[in-house]
Design an enzyme around this catalytic site. Structure first.
Site, PDB file in Angstrom:
ATOM      1  N   LYS A 278       0.830  -1.195   0.000  1.00  0.00           N
ATOM      2  CA  LYS A 278       0.000   0.000   0.000  1.00  0.00           C
ATOM      3  C   LYS A 278       0.867   1.249   0.000  1.00  0.00           C
ATOM      4  O   LYS A 278       1.996   1.206   0.481  1.00  0.00           O
ATOM      5  CB  LYS A 278      -0.855   0.025   1.280  1.00  0.00           C
ATOM      6  CG  LYS A 278      -2.011  -0.929   1.274  1.00  0.00           C
ATOM      7  CD  LYS A 278      -2.852  -0.774   2.530  1.00  0.00           C
ATOM      8  CE  LYS A 278      -4.014  -1.734   2.522  1.00  0.00           C
ATOM      9  NZ  LYS A 278      -5.007  -1.486   1.459  1.00  0.00           N
ATOM     10  N   ARG A 352     -10.613 -11.320   1.484  1.00  0.00           N
ATOM     11  CA  ARG A 352     -11.421 -12.401   0.897  1.00  0.00           C
ATOM     12  C   ARG A 352     -10.690 -13.736   0.966  1.00  0.00           C
ATOM     13  O   ARG A 352     -11.300 -14.789   1.015  1.00  0.00           O
ATOM     14  CB  ARG A 352     -11.807 -12.018  -0.541  1.00  0.00           C
ATOM     15  CG  ARG A 352     -10.643 -11.851  -1.463  1.00  0.00           C
ATOM     16  CD  ARG A 352     -10.975 -11.016  -2.694  1.00  0.00           C
ATOM     17  NE  ARG A 352     -11.002  -9.576  -2.428  1.00  0.00           N
ATOM     18  CZ  ARG A 352     -11.315  -8.650  -3.327  1.00  0.00           C
ATOM     19  NH1 ARG A 352     -11.650  -9.021  -4.554  1.00  0.00           N
ATOM     20  NH2 ARG A 352     -11.300  -7.377  -3.010  1.00  0.00           N
TER      21      ARG A 352
HETATM   22  N1  BES Z   1      -8.377  -3.565   4.110  1.00  0.00           N
HETATM   23  C1  BES Z   1      -8.423  -3.148   2.766  1.00  0.00           C
HETATM   24  C2  BES Z   1      -9.684  -2.347   2.445  1.00  0.00           C
HETATM   25  C3  BES Z   1      -9.719  -0.949   2.978  1.00  0.00           C
HETATM   26  C4  BES Z   1      -8.989   0.049   2.389  1.00  0.00           C
HETATM   27  C5  BES Z   1     -10.553  -0.642   4.027  1.00  0.00           C
HETATM   28  C6  BES Z   1      -9.067   1.347   2.873  1.00  0.00           C
HETATM   29  C7  BES Z   1     -10.639   0.642   4.495  1.00  0.00           C
HETATM   30  C8  BES Z   1      -9.903   1.640   3.934  1.00  0.00           C
HETATM   31  C9  BES Z   1      -8.420  -4.361   1.844  1.00  0.00           C
HETATM   32  O1  BES Z   1      -7.638  -5.426   2.269  1.00  0.00           O
HETATM   33  C10 BES Z   1      -7.839  -3.900   0.548  1.00  0.00           C
HETATM   34  O2  BES Z   1      -6.700  -3.548   0.530  1.00  0.00           O
HETATM   35  N2  BES Z   1      -8.664  -3.921  -0.508  1.00  0.00           N
HETATM   36  C11 BES Z   1      -8.238  -3.482  -1.787  1.00  0.00           C
HETATM   37  C12 BES Z   1      -8.758  -4.466  -2.790  1.00  0.00           C
HETATM   38  C13 BES Z   1      -8.218  -4.250  -4.177  1.00  0.00           C
HETATM   39  C14 BES Z   1      -6.748  -4.608  -4.209  1.00  0.00           C
HETATM   40  C15 BES Z   1      -8.995  -5.114  -5.133  1.00  0.00           C
HETATM   41  C16 BES Z   1      -8.841  -2.096  -2.028  1.00  0.00           C
HETATM   42  O3  BES Z   1      -9.987  -1.862  -1.670  1.00  0.00           O
HETATM   43  O4  BES Z   1      -8.120  -1.256  -2.565  1.00  0.00           O
HETATM   44 MN    MN Z   2      -5.626  -5.266   1.706  1.00  0.00          MN
END
Ligand code: BES
Ligand code: MN
Ligand code: ZN
Length: 492
Positions: A278, A352
């Site tokens: 990230k 997931r």
């Molecule tokens: N935990 C995150 C989702 C998230 C991001 C929650 C920001 C709250 C605030 C999750 O694991 C994630 O990183 N999801 C990605 C999925 C994508 C790579 C398909 C996302 O939402 O960017």
């Molecule tokens: Mn994630």
């Protein structure tokens, strides 16, 4: 916080503070008018002087009112008389708790409950009251060298009619238990990633079981999960030095023959994104990526406090998502416990991956319904902000029920379509499915992925990415959706 009901006449009730309401335009609710009369119109005089107009978030403290037993009256604004909703009433309660604390009061009698709050009975008012005041007690203190000053208020009494009394009492118990669960969820959520690891969560579950006869805890180690074939879940923790864990909490309030409701929580104790790292901004907030798990813990706490005659199983899929030489790489393929293979195109779509194996595991409990709770997608925050949780389901009745429970508990969720048209976005050339669905519809494609592991039971998914914590000045976990889950479970 202790809660009780009072059925004595308000003027005859001894307390350090009697809380009364006034509407805009000097309109007095019955209880306020009664006291006004008893204490020589001192409330009318204050209104006439213009010290308070009756708007929400206004108050006046009256010291030593005459001819009544209360030492003080806190007069608070209730807003407009018509259209007083439960939401507004909640705002009034929150503000009242703050004011009482400002004056260092330890005990108060709430003279509100005779009010007509739109579509709301006394039980709901009592639930909401106990919830708001118990939430007001919460202080984060785990990692501070000096604890923040505690709320001074210790006891709240609700003035009700004799007819309302038993329902009010029931509501107070329910609300206090729900808020206790929320405060537990908030505390776990707020705890930093170097404290709150999968092992720490497992220990908390064991501790809860030693304190409560109705609860049993089981923790599956990585070796045990490997034997079950949970390679999707395990792939998420590969890069971490912290071992992953599957935590199972069984609350048995009813007979063994009663089918359980199953809750499954995403427990990523820190989500760096893994090799699909990230960006740095606000990454600290990814300690909140276990708030789904925290809501399962909170709900189990609330059940243990309330002891309803139902069976509920809480499953927490706990792992830390880290990059390292051992971490899963984009393009890696894993086999889930269900036998389906997954191409991990993005290691940041890890929620997931842990949930799918936990959902497959849930099947063995022959569940009435299964609900998973997860901070799953940034897309859900983009869609709903921090107001409502995303709701997706393979069963209309279950979805409708959760929707209604959310509205009633003031912890709303809104349904998104889980339609076949979205499924093809998960196509992979190298596995049965990919773990991401492309650029658009991220909340839906994430749920589509989960739906491939939930075909054997009634299932709903709550995406709480926007609602689980607040950002900015008030940064911290909210305890949602414990109220929604409790509302649903208690309806049976
Ligand atoms: N935990 C995150 C989702 C998230 C991001 C929650 C920001 C709250 C605030 C999750 O694991 C994630 O990183 N999801 C990605 C999925 C994508 C790579 C398909 C996302 O939402 O960017
Ligand atoms: Mn994630
Ligand atoms: Zn995540």
């Amino acid at each position: 916080m202790q809660f009780s009901t009072k059925t004595t006449a308000l003027s005859n009730t001894p307390t350090s503070c009697l809380v009364l309401g006034v509407f805009i335009n000097g309109n007095l609710p019955d209880a306020t008018a009664e006291i006004d009369k008893a204490c020589g119109k001192s409330i009318s005089k204050i209104l006439k002087a213009g010290d308070i107009s009756g708007k929400i978030k206004e108050s006046v403290l009256i010291q030593q009112p005459q001819a009544i037993k209360a030492k003080r009256i806190l007069l608070v604004g209730l807003g407009k008389k018509t259209g007083l909703s439960l939401k507004k009433y909640t705002e009034v309660l929150r503000y009242t708790a703050l004011q009482l604390n400002r004056y260092s009061l330890e005990y108060c009698v709430l003279g509100f409950p005779g009010l007509d709050v739109e579509k709301t009975d006394i039980e709901r008012l009592a639930i909401q009251t106990a919830k708001v005041f118990t939430n007001a007690e919460y202080r984060y203190s785990e990692t501070l060298s000096k604890a923040r000053p505690a709320l001074k208020l210790k006891r709240v009494s609700l003035a009700v009619s004799t007819k309302q009394r038993s329902r009010a009492k029931k509501g107070l118990d329910t609300g206090a238990a729900i808020a206790l669960g929320m405060n537990e969820a908030r505390n776990l959520g707020n705890l930093p990633g170097n404290f709150c690891t999968p092992t720490y969560l497992a220990e908390q579950a064991k501790k809860l079981a030693t304190k409560n006869k109705l609860l049993k805890t089981k923790v599956l180690s990585e070796a045990q999960m490997k034997r079950l074939g949970m390679h999707s879940l395990l792939s998420v923790g590969h890069g971490s030095d912290e071992p992953s864990a599957l935590i199972i909490m069984e609350y048995k309030g009813s007979t063994a023959a009663t089918k359980p409701q199953v809750l499954v929580g995403k427990g990523i104790t820190f989500d760096t994104g893994g090799i699909s790292l990230k960006p740095g901004a606000a990454m600290d907030e990814m300690k909140f990526d276990m708030c789904g798990a925290a809501s399962v813990f909170g709900t189990m706490h609330a059940l243990c406090a309330l002891k309803p005659k139902i069976n509920v199983i809480g499953i927490v899929a706990a792992a830390e998502n880290m990059p390292s030489a051992r971490a899963t790489k984009p393009g890696d393929v894993v086999t889930s416990m269900s036998g389906q293979t997954i191409e991990i195109l993005n290691t940041d779509a890890e929620g997931r991956l842990v949930l799918c194996d936990a959902l497959t595991y849930a099947k063995r409990f022959k569940p009435k319904t299964v609900i998973d709770i997860a901070t799953l997608t940034g897309a859900c925050v983009a869609t709903f902000g921090n107001v409502v949780s995303g709701l997706l389901s393979n069963d209309d009745e279950l979805a409708d029920s959760l929707y209604q429970c959310g509205l009633d508990a003031l912890d709303p969720a809104w349904r998104l379509p889980l339609w076949d048209e979205y499924q093809k976005m998960l196509h992979s050339n190298f596995a049965d499915m990919a773990n991401i669905g492309g650029r658009y519809g991220g909340t839906i494609t994430a749920a589509c992925f989960l739906s491939r592991f939930t075909e054997d039971f009634k299932w709903a998914h709550l995406d709480i990415a926007g609602t689980a914590w607040n950002q900015g000045e008030q940064k911290g976990a909210t305890g949602r959706p414990v109220p929604l889950l409790m509302e649903y479970l208690l309806r049976g």
